[in-house]
Design a protein around this motif. Sequence first.
Motif, PDB file in Angstrom:
ATOM      1  N   GLU A 150      17.067 -20.388   7.006  1.00 33.05           N
ATOM      2  CA  GLU A 150      16.026 -20.738   7.975  1.00 33.05           C
ATOM      3  C   GLU A 150      14.669 -20.865   7.316  1.00 33.05           C
ATOM      4  O   GLU A 150      14.340 -20.113   6.393  1.00 33.05           O
ATOM      5  N   LEU A 151      13.878 -21.784   7.815  1.00 35.09           N
ATOM      6  CA  LEU A 151      12.481 -21.929   7.419  1.00 35.09           C
ATOM      7  C   LEU A 151      11.620 -21.799   8.674  1.00 35.09           C
ATOM      8  O   LEU A 151      11.652 -22.676   9.543  1.00 35.09           O
ATOM      9  N   PRO A 152      10.839 -20.717   8.817  1.00 35.91           N
ATOM     10  CA  PRO A 152       9.904 -20.616   9.941  1.00 35.91           C
ATOM     11  C   PRO A 152       8.771 -21.625   9.756  1.00 35.91           C
ATOM     12  O   PRO A 152       8.106 -21.622   8.714  1.00 35.91           O
ATOM     13  N   PHE A 153       8.562 -22.482  10.741  1.00 36.16           N
ATOM     14  CA  PHE A 153       7.527 -23.522  10.633  1.00 36.16           C
ATOM     15  C   PHE A 153       6.907 -23.721  11.998  1.00 36.16           C
ATOM     16  O   PHE A 153       7.597 -24.043  12.972  1.00 36.16           O
ATOM     17  N   LYS A 160       4.463 -18.974   8.514  1.00 35.84           N
ATOM     18  CA  LYS A 160       4.411 -17.620   9.037  1.00 35.84           C
ATOM     19  C   LYS A 160       4.574 -16.550   7.969  1.00 35.84           C
ATOM     20  O   LYS A 160       4.243 -15.390   8.194  1.00 35.84           O
ATOM     21  N   GLN A 161       5.143 -16.894   6.816  1.00 36.83           N
ATOM     22  CA  GLN A 161       5.361 -15.915   5.764  1.00 36.83           C
ATOM     23  C   GLN A 161       5.254 -16.591   4.404  1.00 36.83           C
ATOM     24  O   GLN A 161       5.366 -17.810   4.296  1.00 36.83           O
ATOM     25  N   CYS A 162       5.007 -15.769   3.373  1.00 33.87           N
ATOM     26  CA  CYS A 162       4.781 -16.348   2.047  1.00 33.87           C
ATOM     27  C   CYS A 162       6.034 -17.008   1.497  1.00 33.87           C
ATOM     28  O   CYS A 162       5.950 -18.015   0.782  1.00 33.87           O
ATOM     29  N   ILE A 163       7.215 -16.463   1.813  1.00 31.97           N
ATOM     30  CA  ILE A 163       8.458 -17.055   1.336  1.00 31.97           C
ATOM     31  C   ILE A 163       8.704 -18.361   2.074  1.00 31.97           C
ATOM     32  O   ILE A 163       8.815 -18.398   3.293  1.00 31.97           O
ATOM     33  N   GLY A 164       8.783 -19.469   1.342  1.00 31.01           N
ATOM     34  CA  GLY A 164       8.970 -20.779   1.940  1.00 31.01           C
ATOM     35  C   GLY A 164       7.700 -21.597   2.005  1.00 31.01           C
ATOM     36  O   GLY A 164       7.747 -22.805   2.227  1.00 31.01           O
ATOM     37  N   THR A 165       6.547 -20.948   1.802  1.00 33.58           N
ATOM     38  CA  THR A 165       5.274 -21.666   1.781  1.00 33.58           C
ATOM     39  C   THR A 165       5.134 -22.421   0.461  1.00 33.58           C
ATOM     40  O   THR A 165       5.445 -21.869  -0.592  1.00 33.58           O
ATOM     41  N   PRO A 166       4.699 -23.679   0.474  1.00 30.31           N
ATOM     42  CA  PRO A 166       4.589 -24.452  -0.780  1.00 30.31           C
ATOM     43  C   PRO A 166       3.614 -23.813  -1.753  1.00 30.31           C
ATOM     44  O   PRO A 166       2.665 -23.142  -1.356  1.00 30.31           O
ATOM     45  N   ARG A 167       3.850 -24.039  -3.052  1.00 28.19           N
ATOM     46  CA  ARG A 167       3.013 -23.420  -4.076  1.00 28.19           C
ATOM     47  C   ARG A 167       1.640 -24.061  -4.157  1.00 28.19           C
ATOM     48  O   ARG A 167       0.704 -23.464  -4.671  1.00 28.19           O
ATOM     49  N   GLN A 168       1.501 -25.308  -3.670  1.00 29.79           N
ATOM     50  CA  GLN A 168       0.208 -25.986  -3.613  1.00 29.79           C
ATOM     51  C   GLN A 168       0.162 -26.863  -2.368  1.00 29.79           C
ATOM     52  O   GLN A 168       1.158 -27.498  -2.004  1.00 29.79           O
ATOM     53  N   GLY A 169      -0.997 -26.909  -1.709  1.00 29.39           N
ATOM     54  CA  GLY A 169      -1.119 -27.661  -0.462  1.00 29.39           C
ATOM     55  C   GLY A 169      -0.908 -29.157  -0.615  1.00 29.39           C
ATOM     56  O   GLY A 169      -0.396 -29.814   0.293  1.00 29.39           O
ATOM     57  N   ARG A 170      -1.278 -29.703  -1.762  1.00 32.64           N
ATOM     58  CA  ARG A 170      -1.159 -31.150  -1.960  1.00 32.64           C
ATOM     59  C   ARG A 170       0.294 -31.605  -1.991  1.00 32.64           C
ATOM     60  O   ARG A 170       0.576 -32.800  -1.829  1.00 32.64           O
ATOM     61  N   THR A 221       5.996 -22.967  15.471  1.00 31.17           N
ATOM     62  CA  THR A 221       6.629 -22.033  16.418  1.00 31.17           C
ATOM     63  C   THR A 221       8.142 -22.206  16.447  1.00 31.17           C
ATOM     64  O   THR A 221       8.794 -21.828  17.421  1.00 31.17           O
ATOM     65  N   PHE A 222       8.699 -22.751  15.361  1.00 33.64           N
ATOM     66  CA  PHE A 222      10.128 -23.047  15.329  1.00 33.64           C
ATOM     67  C   PHE A 222      10.787 -22.459  14.087  1.00 33.64           C
ATOM     68  O   PHE A 222      10.119 -22.120  13.110  1.00 33.64           O
ATOM     69  N   ASN A 223      12.110 -22.344  14.146  1.00 32.41           N
ATOM     70  CA  ASN A 223      12.930 -21.983  13.004  1.00 32.41           C
ATOM     71  C   ASN A 223      13.807 -23.181  12.670  1.00 32.41           C
ATOM     72  O   ASN A 223      14.627 -23.604  13.488  1.00 32.41           O
ATOM     73  N   VAL A 224      13.603 -23.730  11.491  1.00 34.82           N
ATOM     74  CA  VAL A 224      14.366 -24.888  11.039  1.00 34.82           C
ATOM     75  C   VAL A 224      15.563 -24.388  10.241  1.00 34.82           C
ATOM     76  O   VAL A 224      15.413 -23.691   9.243  1.00 34.82           O
ATOM     77  N   ARG A 225      16.758 -24.750  10.678  1.00 36.89           N
ATOM     78  CA  ARG A 225      18.001 -24.279  10.063  1.00 36.89           C
ATOM     79  C   ARG A 225      18.565 -25.358   9.136  1.00 36.89           C
ATOM     80  O   ARG A 225      18.633 -26.523   9.509  1.00 36.89           O
ATOM     81  N   TYR A 226      18.974 -24.929   7.942  1.00 37.02           N
ATOM     82  CA  TYR A 226      19.453 -25.895   6.958  1.00 37.02           C
ATOM     83  C   TYR A 226      20.490 -25.269   6.041  1.00 37.02           C
ATOM     84  O   TYR A 226      20.659 -24.040   6.005  1.00 37.02           O
ATOM     85  N   VAL A 227      21.201 -26.101   5.300  1.00 35.35           N
ATOM     86  CA  VAL A 227      22.195 -25.651   4.327  1.00 35.35           C
ATOM     87  C   VAL A 227      21.957 -26.372   3.010  1.00 35.35           C
ATOM     88  O   VAL A 227      21.417 -27.482   2.975  1.00 35.35           O
ATOM     89  N   TRP A 228      22.346 -25.724   1.923  1.00 39.80           N
ATOM     90  CA  TRP A 228      22.309 -26.342   0.594  1.00 39.80           C
ATOM     91  C   TRP A 228      23.657 -26.993   0.321  1.00 39.80           C
ATOM     92  O   TRP A 228      24.703 -26.403   0.581  1.00 39.80           O
ATOM     93  N   SER A 229      23.635 -28.199  -0.230  1.00 43.37           N
ATOM     94  CA  SER A 229      24.881 -28.844  -0.625  1.00 43.37           C
ATOM     95  C   SER A 229      25.073 -28.810  -2.131  1.00 43.37           C
ATOM     96  O   SER A 229      26.192 -28.794  -2.626  1.00 43.37           O
ATOM     97  N   ASP A 230      23.990 -28.801  -2.885  1.00 43.60           N
ATOM     98  CA  ASP A 230      24.026 -28.577  -4.338  1.00 43.60           C
ATOM     99  C   ASP A 230      22.658 -28.098  -4.776  1.00 43.60           C
ATOM    100  O   ASP A 230      21.814 -27.744  -3.946  1.00 43.60           O
ATOM    101  N   ASP A 231      22.405 -28.108  -6.087  1.00 38.12           N
ATOM    102  CA  ASP A 231      21.200 -27.494  -6.645  1.00 38.12           C
ATOM    103  C   ASP A 231      19.901 -28.050  -6.071  1.00 38.12           C
ATOM    104  O   ASP A 231      18.925 -27.329  -5.918  1.00 38.12           O
ATOM    105  N   ARG A 232      19.854 -29.338  -5.752  1.00 33.48           N
ATOM    106  CA  ARG A 232      18.618 -29.944  -5.270  1.00 33.48           C
ATOM    107  C   ARG A 232      18.813 -30.767  -3.999  1.00 33.48           C
ATOM    108  O   ARG A 232      18.033 -31.681  -3.741  1.00 33.48           O
ATOM    109  N   SER A 233      19.819 -30.438  -3.207  1.00 39.82           N
ATOM    110  CA  SER A 233      20.084 -31.199  -1.982  1.00 39.82           C
ATOM    111  C   SER A 233      20.150 -30.269  -0.778  1.00 39.82           C
ATOM    112  O   SER A 233      20.881 -29.271  -0.783  1.00 39.82           O
TER     113      SER A 233
END
Length: 358
Positions: free
Chosen positions: A298-301, A79-89, A303-315
């Motif tokens: 949140e990540l809009p995906f 739904k928005q550019c923020i959170g969209t992957p940088r490449q489709g593959r 028709t839903f909003n996926v809620r998540y938390v960061w636990s460290d730099d890459r988790s």
Amino acid sequence: MTDSAWSLALFSLSLATWHSFRSYLKFKHYEDAYVTERRGRIRVEREMKNIREVRLQTGKQSGGAFFVQPIAHVESCYKQCIGTPRQGRLVPSSRSIIHLKPCMSPEALDGLEGFSHVWLSFKFHLNTNTLDEAKAFQGVEGSNQKFTFTAKITPPMLKRKVGVLSTRSPHRPNPIGITLARIERVDKKRRCLHVTACDLVQDTPILDIKPYVSSYDAIESDRVPDWISSTVDTRNDVTVAPGLVQESADMVAKHARLYKKDSELFWKGVIETLEADVRSKFQTKKAMQGAEKRQVFELPFDTFNVRYVWSDDRSIEIIDINREGSKKAETAQTVGDSACIDEELQTCRVAKRFQNTE
């Protein structure tokens, strides 16, 4: 009149004068703020009008400008550019539908079913720097100064500036991009093309569609800088709260737009998207501050909003999912840079005011 009466009258007069003066200062403050806001709005509206009323010329003075119009638009799970992957593959399970404009005959799709992939040329329609960059074009009316396009930017993975033409950044002199997508189905009856592994956001204008031919398009002896080769496979570790996938299966199957009756692929797309999340230095710092407080993002995906938390730099841990418009979404931070979000909101406000004055 006694001295005490005079004193009381003088005090009352002083008090009334003081209140009047405070009221005047308060009114002056709001008046100045209104005048400043109005001047800024008028300046932006004039610039937008100048850009809108540019007369395209094909002579030397205009640099050979020409007219381009979209032939299709994208219906996307993003739904928005923020959170969209940088490449489709990077997200093979992402889904999109390319809808042809009325000016395009469905017969234009004839033959595409014989190809596996297509190149999509498109416009970065959500860019927030269009007005500033447009001043650098030749032949823009009302521009008496000489401007140049932004020369250097900072890619999220590099953390230092490089030339804009050596990046895939959406903020380019001409906001035009190209991406590769996999063909799933050609629907001539509904004048659309179903694709996956597509990184385009909702309502992206499509300028052209070309088939991918590996004999022409694949290069075996290519070369890329170290800052790309060393980061291209960077992924986040994504986990889902126990039981969440099973508990949400019916809701996703019933209410999803592009993943209807396919909750398994929906969750695969969500996880792939968060695995490929790329953040700037500022965004990384913000995420880590949120991790300490267990802040919900949140990540809009679809028709839903996926809620998540960061636990460290890459988790990342996905903790919940809700439909768009749910009250749960009010307390979460949208994935990405809050400064970028503020800029986009301000742009939307200015555009809305501009529309109301026409």
